[in-house]
Design a protein around this motif. Structure first.
Motif, mmCIF file in Angstrom:
data_model
loop_
_atom_site.group_PDB
_atom_site.id
_atom_site.type_symbol
_atom_site.label_atom_id
_atom_site.label_comp_id
_atom_site.label_asym_id
_atom_site.label_seq_id
_atom_site.Cartn_x
_atom_site.Cartn_y
_atom_site.Cartn_z
ATOM 1 N N PRO A 247 0.866 -1.131 0.019
ATOM 2 C CA PRO A 247 0.128 0.062 -0.095
ATOM 3 C C PRO A 247 1.034 1.706 -0.072
ATOM 4 C CG PRO A 247 -0.090 -0.962 2.326
ATOM 5 C CD PRO A 247 0.703 -2.148 1.361
ATOM 6 N N PHE A 249 1.391 5.227 0.812
ATOM 7 C CA PHE A 249 1.120 5.737 2.239
ATOM 8 C C PHE A 249 1.594 7.603 1.177
ATOM 9 C CE2 PHE A 249 1.639 2.589 4.611
ATOM 10 C CZ PHE A 249 -0.121 2.381 6.391
ATOM 11 N N LYS A 258 -0.965 6.166 16.072
ATOM 12 C CA LYS A 258 -2.064 4.242 16.088
ATOM 13 C C LYS A 258 -3.461 5.042 15.998
ATOM 14 C CE LYS A 258 -0.706 4.175 20.240
ATOM 15 N NZ LYS A 258 -0.880 4.031 22.020
ATOM 16 N N SER A 262 -4.313 2.049 6.574
ATOM 17 C CA SER A 262 -3.691 1.244 5.190
ATOM 18 C C SER A 262 -5.283 0.936 4.459
ATOM 19 C CB SER A 262 -2.618 0.508 4.953
ATOM 20 O OG SER A 262 -3.202 -0.995 5.064
ATOM 21 N N GLU A 265 -5.018 -2.409 4.907
ATOM 22 C CA GLU A 265 -4.901 -3.432 6.662
ATOM 23 C C GLU A 265 -6.328 -3.348 7.153
ATOM 24 O OE1 GLU A 265 -2.523 -1.625 9.529
ATOM 25 O OE2 GLU A 265 -3.525 -3.692 10.465
ATOM 26 N N TRP A 359 -2.724 8.418 19.286
ATOM 27 C CA TRP A 359 -3.417 7.734 19.109
ATOM 28 C C TRP A 359 -4.269 9.498 17.583
ATOM 29 C CZ3 TRP A 359 -5.769 3.617 17.808
ATOM 30 C CH2 TRP A 359 -5.597 2.515 18.822
ATOM 31 N N ILE B 234 3.408 -5.455 14.879
ATOM 32 C CA ILE B 234 1.622 -6.386 14.030
ATOM 33 C C ILE B 234 1.354 -6.903 12.822
ATOM 34 C CG2 ILE B 234 -1.050 -6.607 14.347
ATOM 35 C CD1 ILE B 234 -0.107 -4.273 16.627
ATOM 36 N N GLY B 243 0.530 -3.835 5.087
ATOM 37 C CA GLY B 243 0.974 -2.361 5.888
ATOM 38 C C GLY B 243 1.368 -1.686 7.330
ATOM 39 N N GLY B 244 0.250 -2.906 7.938
ATOM 40 C CA GLY B 244 0.533 -3.159 9.109
ATOM 41 C C GLY B 244 1.676 -2.647 10.361
ATOM 42 N N ARG B 246 4.405 -1.420 9.565
ATOM 43 C CA ARG B 246 5.456 -0.943 9.311
ATOM 44 C C ARG B 246 5.930 0.176 10.445
ATOM 45 N NH1 ARG B 246 0.658 1.560 8.782
ATOM 46 N NH2 ARG B 246 -0.155 3.374 9.617
ATOM 47 N N VAL B 247 7.245 0.534 10.182
ATOM 48 C CA VAL B 247 8.269 1.123 11.572
ATOM 49 C C VAL B 247 9.394 1.495 10.345
ATOM 50 C CG1 VAL B 247 8.769 -1.778 12.590
ATOM 51 C CG2 VAL B 247 9.570 -1.228 10.341
ATOM 52 N N THR B 248 9.232 2.632 11.255
ATOM 53 C CA THR B 248 10.485 3.680 10.769
ATOM 54 C C THR B 248 11.473 2.947 10.873
ATOM 55 O OG1 THR B 248 8.808 5.349 11.140
ATOM 56 C CG2 THR B 248 11.309 6.192 10.620
ATOM 57 N N GLU B 272 8.321 3.891 18.499
ATOM 58 C CA GLU B 272 7.423 4.335 17.538
ATOM 59 C C GLU B 272 7.177 3.067 17.520
ATOM 60 O OE1 GLU B 272 7.345 6.217 13.102
ATOM 61 O OE2 GLU B 272 7.105 3.969 13.524
ATOM 62 N N ASP B 275 5.258 1.475 21.214
ATOM 63 C CA ASP B 275 3.929 2.783 21.189
ATOM 64 C C ASP B 275 2.900 2.062 19.755
ATOM 65 O OD1 ASP B 275 2.120 4.546 22.413
ATOM 66 O OD2 ASP B 275 2.110 5.576 20.299
ATOM 67 N N ARG B 276 3.158 1.604 18.875
ATOM 68 C CA ARG B 276 2.429 1.181 17.828
ATOM 69 C C ARG B 276 2.315 -0.198 18.241
ATOM 70 N NH1 ARG B 276 1.201 2.559 12.278
ATOM 71 N NH2 ARG B 276 1.032 0.505 12.078
ATOM 72 N N THR B 278 0.566 -0.929 20.790
ATOM 73 C CA THR B 278 -0.229 -1.213 22.312
ATOM 74 C C THR B 278 -1.122 -0.902 21.313
ATOM 75 O OG1 THR B 278 0.059 1.446 22.419
ATOM 76 C CG2 THR B 278 1.444 0.034 23.793
ATOM 77 N N ALA B 279 -1.595 -0.814 20.134
ATOM 78 C CA ALA B 279 -2.748 -0.263 19.541
ATOM 79 C C ALA B 279 -4.165 -1.032 19.814
ATOM 80 C CB ALA B 279 -2.665 -0.609 18.157
ATOM 81 N N TYR B 280 -3.899 -2.242 20.069
ATOM 82 C CA TYR B 280 -5.019 -3.246 20.056
ATOM 83 C C TYR B 280 -5.389 -3.703 21.997
ATOM 84 C CZ TYR B 280 -4.772 -3.088 15.612
ATOM 85 O OH TYR B 280 -5.193 -2.920 13.801
#
Lengths: 476, 299
Positions: A247, A249, A258, A262, A265, A359, B234, B243-244, B246-248, B272, B275-276, B278-280
């Protein structure tokens, strides 16, 4: 007594029965209900049976449209179904998702004139396909075995069509699917309310009845390479249709907060993983109250309508051009409007705003106006200075396209790619590698289900021709 | 359906599974992972393979029971099945020949670094492993590591076993130049670990919880020691489609499934990533509560 042209002309286009917008936007059941037989026959009666039937030229898989409509109008559904299936392996799917208004129906003689309304070819295709699913035994249409083995990579629209065509010619076809369930974008991308999974399952079952084998959980490029399929696994030819890939961005600040998905997803979680039934199904999904979807294509439309169904109080489509430039199907745009989707047109995101705990809290946008035409022939949107504003949102979905997936191509070095990383094919669907053909999004970039199916059909014909010129691998 | 051939308890909540998956085993290389789905209603989760036997057609997964899916998996035993196993996925580990390579594994992260040891050693590197856990019970694969490494350091936060301290504390010691000078003067026969101590650390491979990987990367950064970390964001499909994951990396968005899962530890935005992950959190808790409730109902 056959109807006269005048009598046919007097019949108005029959509307597709659909569920009420304020009911359907709360669940995932199919929006369109389908014609019943008398409605279908009446609609088919509208066809003037032109000698020079322009509609057929607009169909990427070349269905004999007047032929099958004539049979529907005469009540010969078996004949109609056989004719339809002879040209199209997946009519239940195309009858639901094809952009007919830009293809067959656009060329219909009855579409001409100020109040012209084309014959509802798509709705009738769907009607015949649904009848065939319940009533037609497909096995009688399969030729005796040829001894050739073909591997098809990907079970999306291109792969399924190609395998159906090849199986009918008597070839031994194995389809490799990376995910745990066949269907590709039909399964993970297109939502249940537009294309129910049971329709895909039925079309796939019909292919299985024709002898097609489908193996899931195999990633070509990782589990096997193309060379291994040809040299070690004994396949005579390969059709590559592994779909679009990564995908895209926007590369604006805040996209990794958060609550930014995409579209791939978001839709995969909801459709393939059935996250809309969480916690009965294990895959979670973030349900936003105020959802902004960025993009103007069918995928954006699917995402924003999914968001509404997942309980969004406000689901907004953000598109940088105007309505006229939207690539989405007209029917989907209308359905979205009916369901209460907010359209923010001529509006482009410049930043995703976040809260202290990481978020999403909003989407900062700028208003656009249309300038000179760009390379695509559409007027280029340009930002209006000082028009920045914020759309409050707790979920942002990017539906702005995909780029080529490198998994397969990077392990097949002799496969020639174009500058975007997609596989180069000739008119026949052949790649630079002998015996290897490609189609669908991995060759086109991104397109529609029916164009992918057209590729699958064309490649099947080429593969058939290629195979018959040489002995099967198993006999060498 | 994929059959579990063998299930071995490594710690109270850590299990090692040997699974019949010949197509995955055939091409698997160290550093690669699979995506599994337990059942028709299951989610897809990535797990790094600890081992594979090409001839036998099997792969090994080491799993700690944390969330709903890993807890359900850890209840399974030999003879049970898993709906889907897809792979091998991700790029194989970049094998760097080094005078001294150090593998750092925290908890089940040890399963990720363990398969590298043999390959590195075969390539002529001197290999040390640092494995650690909060307490003795959480130090896994130590015996297996001893078979394939030159030196193994086991660490526990509470000092209940081996070195008292974190894996980072141990690594700090190993890369401390003053210590190396000091210990290299000791005759090898009088110091079991002299071999490790004499050799300058040239590369560190690290897998474990995000704060641990971050600590290791911060430690090696000033010393300029190349550090490769295996990331665990994740994922859904594992093929680059969603793309879930994705990391920087160096300010650029990368997909762990196709570009990774291993990256230069000095370039990763760990904050980052943490933090990501913890999204769920809310949904994960809901799923676990529901699972426990169902267990209560069943008993």
């Amino acid at each position: 007594m056959p109807l006269t042209a005048r009598e046919r002309m007097a019949i108005a286009r029959q509307k597709m029965p659909e569920r009420a917008p304020d009911v359907r936007n709360r669940d995932f059941h199919e929006v369109n209900l389908g014609y019943h037989q008398s409605l279908a026959a009446l609609e088919a009666d509208r066809c003037l049976q032109c000698k020079d039937s322009k509609c057929v030229g607009g169909c990427p898989v070349g269905i004999d449209i007047p032929g099958f409509l004539e049979r529907v109008s005469a009540g010969d559904l078996k004949g109609a179904a056989e004719l339809l299936l002879a040209a199209n392996a997946l009519p239940g799917i195309t009858g639901r998702v094809c952009p007919q208004e830009e293809q067959c129906e656009q060329l219909c003689i009855r579409a001409k004139g100020k109040n012209g309304q084309p014959v509802a070819i798509g709705h009738l295709e769907r009607f015949v396909a649904d009848w065939a699913r319940e009533n037609l035994d497909i096995r009688q249409l399969v030729a005796p075995p040829t001894g050739y083995r073909v591997a098809v990579v990907g079970s999306g629209p291109a792969g399924l069509t190609c395998s159906g065509e090849l199986a009918r010619k008597g070839h031994d076809v194995t389809v490799f699917e990376a995910l745990h369930q066949p269907g590709g974008v039909l399964t993970y991308g297109i939502p249940e309310f537009r294309l129910p999974n049971h329709i895909i399952d039925a079309e796939v079952d019909r292919l299985r009845q024709m002898g097609v084998k489908i193996v899931c959980n195999v990633v070509i490029g990782r589990t096997f390479t193309i060379d291994e399929l040809l040299k070690e696994e004994g396949y005579d030819a390969v059709f590559v249709a592994n779909g679009a890939g990564l995908p895209v961005f926007m590369n604006i600040p805040g996209e990794n907060l958060k609550g930014v998905y995409s579209a791939n997803e978001y839709l995969t979680r909801s459709n393939l993983m059935r996250a809309y039934e969480f916690p009965r199904f294990d895959t979670p999904i973030i349900r936003g109250e105020r959802v902004a979807v960025v993009g103007g294509g069918n995928v954006a439309m699917d995402s924003v309508r999914t968001a509404k169904r997942l309980g969004a109080k406000e689901a907004t489509l953000v598109y940088r051009r105007s309505r006229a430039e939207m690539p989405a199907r007209v029917e989907e745009v209308h359905h979205a409007e009916d369901e209460g989707i907010v359209f923010e047109l001529l509006c482009n995101p410049i930043r995703v705003l976040g809260s202290e705990d990481g978020w999403v809290r909003g989407l900062q946008c700028v208003r656009m106006e249309l300038g000179e035409p760009d390379d695509s022939g559409r007027r280029r949107p340009v930002p209006i200075r000082g028009s920045e504003f914020v759309i409050d949102s707790d979920l942002v979905i990017m539906a702005i396209g995909t780029r080529a997936n490198p998994l397969l191509t990077s392990t097949t070095p002799d496969l020639k790619l174009n500058k975007w990383g997609y596989i180069e094919v000739d008119e026949a669907g052949a790649t630079s590698k002998p015996g290897v053909y490609a189609g669908g999004d991995i060759a086109r970039g991104s397109a529609t289900v029916i164009l992918a199916m057209g590729d699958g059909k064309r490649a099947a014909a080429s593969i058939d021709q290629y195979l018959r010129g040489r002995p099967p691998t198993s006999q060498r | 359906m994929f059959r579990i051939l063998d299930a071995r308890q490594l710690a109270s909540d850590v299990k090692c599974f040997r699974i019949d998956a010949p197509l995955v085993a055939r091409h698997r290389q160290p550093g690669q992972f699979v995506i599994i789905r337990l059942s028709e209603t299951g989610e897809r989760i990535p797990l790094t393979m600890a081992n594979a036997d090409r001839a036998a057609g099997t792969i090994e997964l080491i799993v700690k029971a944390i969330g709903k899916t890993t807890r359900e998996l850890c209840k399974k035993n030999a003879g049970d099945t898993i709906s889907d196993v897809m792979g091998p996925l991700g790029n194989p580990t970049e094998i760097i020949k080094a005078a001294h390579a150090v593998l750092v594994g925290g908890g089940v992260g040890t399963a990720v670094i363990y398969p590298l040891a043999q390959t590195l050693r075969d390539g002529g590197s001197f290999v040390s492993a640092i494995t650690g856990g909060r307490t003795r019970e959480l130090v896994v694969l130590e015996a297996e590591l001893r078979n394939v490494c030159d030196v193994v350091y086991a660490c526990t936060d509470d000092g209940s076993y081996g070195f008292r301290g974190t894996v980072a504390d141990k690594l700090r010691e190993l890369i401390d130049p003053a210590r190396r000078r000091r210990e290299s003067s000791i005759a090898p026969e009088r110091h079991a670990n002299a071999g490790a101590a004499c050799r300058p650390v040239e590369v560190v491979y690290c897998a474990g919880p995000v704060p641990m990987m971050k600590a290791i990367a911060e430690l090696t950064r000033p010393a300029g020691i190349k550090t490769i970390v295996s990331l665990n964001p994740i994922m859904v499909d594992g093929t680059g489609m969603c793309g879930g994951c994705r990391v920087t990396i160096d300010g650029q968005a990368k997909f762990a499934c196709v570009d990774g899962p291993e990256f230069d530890g000095h370039a990763v935005n760990f904050a980052e990533l943490a933090d990501r992950l913890t999204a769920y959190r809310v949904q994960e808790k809901l799923a676990l509560d529901r699972m426990e409730h169902e267990c209560d109902m069943a008993t």
